[in-house]
Scaffold this motif. Sequence first.
Motif, mmCIF file in Angstrom:
data_model
loop_
_atom_site.group_PDB
_atom_site.id
_atom_site.type_symbol
_atom_site.label_atom_id
_atom_site.label_comp_id
_atom_site.label_asym_id
_atom_site.label_seq_id
_atom_site.Cartn_x
_atom_site.Cartn_y
_atom_site.Cartn_z
ATOM 1 N N PHE A 1 0.853 -1.184 0.000
ATOM 2 C CA PHE A 1 0.000 0.000 0.000
ATOM 3 C C PHE A 1 0.894 1.241 0.000
ATOM 4 O O PHE A 1 1.845 1.336 0.781
ATOM 5 C CB PHE A 1 -0.915 0.018 1.227
ATOM 6 N N VAL A 2 0.595 2.176 -0.886
ATOM 7 C CA VAL A 2 1.359 3.431 -0.954
ATOM 8 C C VAL A 2 0.375 4.597 -1.005
ATOM 9 O O VAL A 2 -0.764 4.451 -1.452
ATOM 10 C CB VAL A 2 2.300 3.480 -2.176
ATOM 11 N N TYR A 3 0.830 5.748 -0.546
ATOM 12 C CA TYR A 3 0.000 6.955 -0.484
ATOM 13 C C TYR A 3 0.541 7.959 -1.501
ATOM 14 O O TYR A 3 1.706 8.330 -1.457
ATOM 15 C CB TYR A 3 0.043 7.536 0.918
ATOM 16 N N VAL A 4 -0.308 8.390 -2.425
ATOM 17 C CA VAL A 4 0.114 9.272 -3.522
ATOM 18 C C VAL A 4 -0.593 10.618 -3.404
ATOM 19 O O VAL A 4 -1.819 10.678 -3.282
ATOM 20 C CB VAL A 4 -0.206 8.636 -4.891
ATOM 21 N N GLY B 1 -4.472 9.697 -3.245
ATOM 22 C CA GLY B 1 -4.965 8.868 -2.153
ATOM 23 C C GLY B 1 -4.127 7.612 -2.003
ATOM 24 O O GLY B 1 -3.074 7.468 -2.626
ATOM 25 N N MET B 2 -4.604 6.672 -1.162
ATOM 26 C CA MET B 2 -3.892 5.424 -0.924
ATOM 27 C C MET B 2 -4.317 4.391 -1.952
ATOM 28 O O MET B 2 -5.507 4.240 -2.233
ATOM 29 C CB MET B 2 -4.160 4.903 0.490
ATOM 30 N N VAL B 3 -3.350 3.679 -2.523
ATOM 31 C CA VAL B 3 -3.641 2.669 -3.535
ATOM 32 C C VAL B 3 -2.983 1.350 -3.146
ATOM 33 O O VAL B 3 -1.973 1.322 -2.443
ATOM 34 C CB VAL B 3 -3.156 3.104 -4.934
ATOM 35 N N GLU B 4 -3.571 0.255 -3.608
ATOM 36 C CA GLU B 4 -3.059 -1.093 -3.358
ATOM 37 C C GLU B 4 -2.437 -1.622 -4.636
ATOM 38 O O GLU B 4 -3.034 -1.551 -5.712
ATOM 39 C CB GLU B 4 -4.193 -2.007 -2.893
ATOM 40 N N LEU B 5 -1.223 -2.179 -4.538
ATOM 41 C CA LEU B 5 -0.507 -2.682 -5.706
ATOM 42 C C LEU B 5 0.046 -4.069 -5.414
ATOM 43 O O LEU B 5 0.258 -4.438 -4.259
ATOM 44 C CB LEU B 5 0.655 -1.754 -6.071
ATOM 45 N N ASP B 6 0.287 -4.837 -6.485
ATOM 46 C CA ASP B 6 1.044 -6.071 -6.333
ATOM 47 C C ASP B 6 2.487 -5.719 -6.016
ATOM 48 O O ASP B 6 3.024 -4.740 -6.531
ATOM 49 C CB ASP B 6 0.994 -6.895 -7.625
ATOM 50 N N LYS B 7 3.120 -6.534 -5.181
ATOM 51 C CA LYS B 7 4.493 -6.250 -4.782
ATOM 52 C C LYS B 7 5.424 -6.206 -5.985
ATOM 53 O O LYS B 7 6.369 -5.422 -6.022
ATOM 54 C CB LYS B 7 4.977 -7.312 -3.793
ATOM 55 N N LYS B 8 5.129 -7.025 -7.013
ATOM 56 C CA LYS B 8 5.981 -7.045 -8.195
ATOM 57 C C LYS B 8 5.864 -5.743 -8.984
ATOM 58 O O LYS B 8 6.770 -5.392 -9.727
ATOM 59 C CB LYS B 8 5.641 -8.238 -9.074
ATOM 60 N N ASN B 9 4.738 -5.041 -8.829
ATOM 61 C CA ASN B 9 4.592 -3.733 -9.468
ATOM 62 C C ASN B 9 5.085 -2.664 -8.501
ATOM 63 O O ASN B 9 4.303 -2.028 -7.808
ATOM 64 C CB ASN B 9 3.123 -3.473 -9.841
ATOM 65 N N ILE C 1 1.085 5.853 -9.793
ATOM 66 C CA ILE C 1 0.481 7.017 -10.455
ATOM 67 C C ILE C 1 -0.667 6.582 -11.359
ATOM 68 O O ILE C 1 -1.731 7.206 -11.382
ATOM 69 C CB ILE C 1 1.550 7.780 -11.245
ATOM 70 N N ASN C 2 -0.460 5.498 -12.106
ATOM 71 C CA ASN C 2 -1.525 4.989 -12.976
ATOM 72 C C ASN C 2 -2.740 4.570 -12.164
ATOM 73 O O ASN C 2 -3.882 4.751 -12.599
ATOM 74 C CB ASN C 2 -1.006 3.816 -13.801
ATOM 75 N N ALA C 3 -2.501 4.013 -10.985
ATOM 76 C CA ALA C 3 -3.608 3.612 -10.112
ATOM 77 C C ALA C 3 -4.372 4.822 -9.589
ATOM 78 O O ALA C 3 -5.511 4.690 -9.136
ATOM 79 C CB ALA C 3 -3.087 2.775 -8.945
ATOM 80 N N HIS D 1 5.161 7.209 0.941
ATOM 81 C CA HIS D 1 4.402 8.387 0.528
ATOM 82 C C HIS D 1 5.056 8.964 -0.719
ATOM 83 O O HIS D 1 6.190 9.430 -0.671
ATOM 84 C CB HIS D 1 4.375 9.421 1.651
ATOM 85 N N ILE D 2 4.335 8.939 -1.833
ATOM 86 C CA ILE D 2 4.850 9.442 -3.108
ATOM 87 C C ILE D 2 4.257 10.822 -3.360
ATOM 88 O O ILE D 2 3.038 10.975 -3.435
ATOM 89 C CB ILE D 2 4.498 8.500 -4.264
ATOM 90 N N ARG D 3 5.126 11.824 -3.490
ATOM 91 C CA ARG D 3 4.664 13.187 -3.778
ATOM 92 C C ARG D 3 5.067 13.566 -5.199
ATOM 93 O O ARG D 3 6.249 13.579 -5.531
ATOM 94 C CB ARG D 3 5.288 14.181 -2.794
ATOM 95 N N VAL D 4 4.085 13.872 -6.041
ATOM 96 C CA VAL D 4 4.357 14.299 -7.415
ATOM 97 C C VAL D 4 4.354 15.827 -7.434
ATOM 98 O O VAL D 4 3.315 16.449 -7.182
ATOM 99 C CB VAL D 4 3.305 13.747 -8.394
ATOM 100 N N PRO D 5 5.485 16.472 -7.727
ATOM 101 C CA PRO D 5 5.545 17.940 -7.666
ATOM 102 C C PRO D 5 4.743 18.601 -8.775
ATOM 103 O O PRO D 5 4.526 18.016 -9.841
ATOM 104 C CB PRO D 5 7.045 18.227 -7.821
ATOM 105 N N GLU D 6 4.294 19.805 -8.508
ATOM 106 C CA GLU D 6 3.569 20.589 -9.501
ATOM 107 C C GLU D 6 4.456 21.709 -10.021
ATOM 108 O O GLU D 6 5.373 22.161 -9.350
ATOM 109 C CB GLU D 6 2.293 21.174 -8.889
ATOM 110 N N LYS D 7 4.161 22.142 -11.249
ATOM 111 C CA LYS D 7 4.912 23.259 -11.824
ATOM 112 C C LYS D 7 4.563 24.539 -11.068
ATOM 113 O O LYS D 7 3.394 24.875 -10.913
ATOM 114 C CB LYS D 7 4.561 23.426 -13.300
ATOM 115 N N ILE D 8 5.577 25.252 -10.607
ATOM 116 C CA ILE D 8 5.326 26.479 -9.846
ATOM 117 C C ILE D 8 5.992 27.691 -10.479
ATOM 118 O O ILE D 8 5.792 28.809 -10.029
ATOM 119 C CB ILE D 8 5.828 26.333 -8.405
#
Length: 210
Positions: free
Chosen positions: A62-65, A73-81, A88-90, A114-121
Amino acid sequence: MPMFKKSLFLLLIMVVGILGGTIYGNVKSDDVKQLDAATTQKDVQKNFDGDEEDDEDEEKIFVYVTGAVNKPGMVELDKKNSRAADAINACGGLSPTADTDNFNPAQEISDGQHIRVPEKIVELENQSFNSNENSFEKNSSNKKADDVIVNINTAGLEELQKLNGIGPKMAERIIEYRQTNGNFKTVEEIQKVRGIGPKKFEKMKNHIRI
């Protein structure tokens, strides 16, 4: 009598043979049983190991994006992914404001990250800067002509810009008008300069002379 001894000897040999065969058969049977038990144990162990491998393959993380994604939000992934792009696709993919130059979608991720995707500023900063600059120019424009009197026939670029509403371009037009048509005959004539209408003239008329 010798015949009797011979028969007895043969009978004894037969008994010994039967006993030997029975003992040999029992030993073989025990060996087979032990072999079957060992084989069964190996099969059980193999199946158990296979189940463990299946469990590992099906393990979830489980990771939080957050940040510039369409559905944070929080997404569930296979460990191999285990790449940021999978998370991000999730979340519906990147939003238009994502700063992809400062983010690596190929980075490996782990459970609980926790994955943070930065925004253009940059553009926002420029807009804020321009807004502040315009505000500064507007405030300066309101103050700069309060106690100034400018001769519109002799003033240069810098002096003309002391008038309300006169910037570099407008100052150049005033000078260009003078060079083409000669000096202004009246202060009202400045309205013939392109961009100076009655409203702008009304604001500057008490601060210009010829």
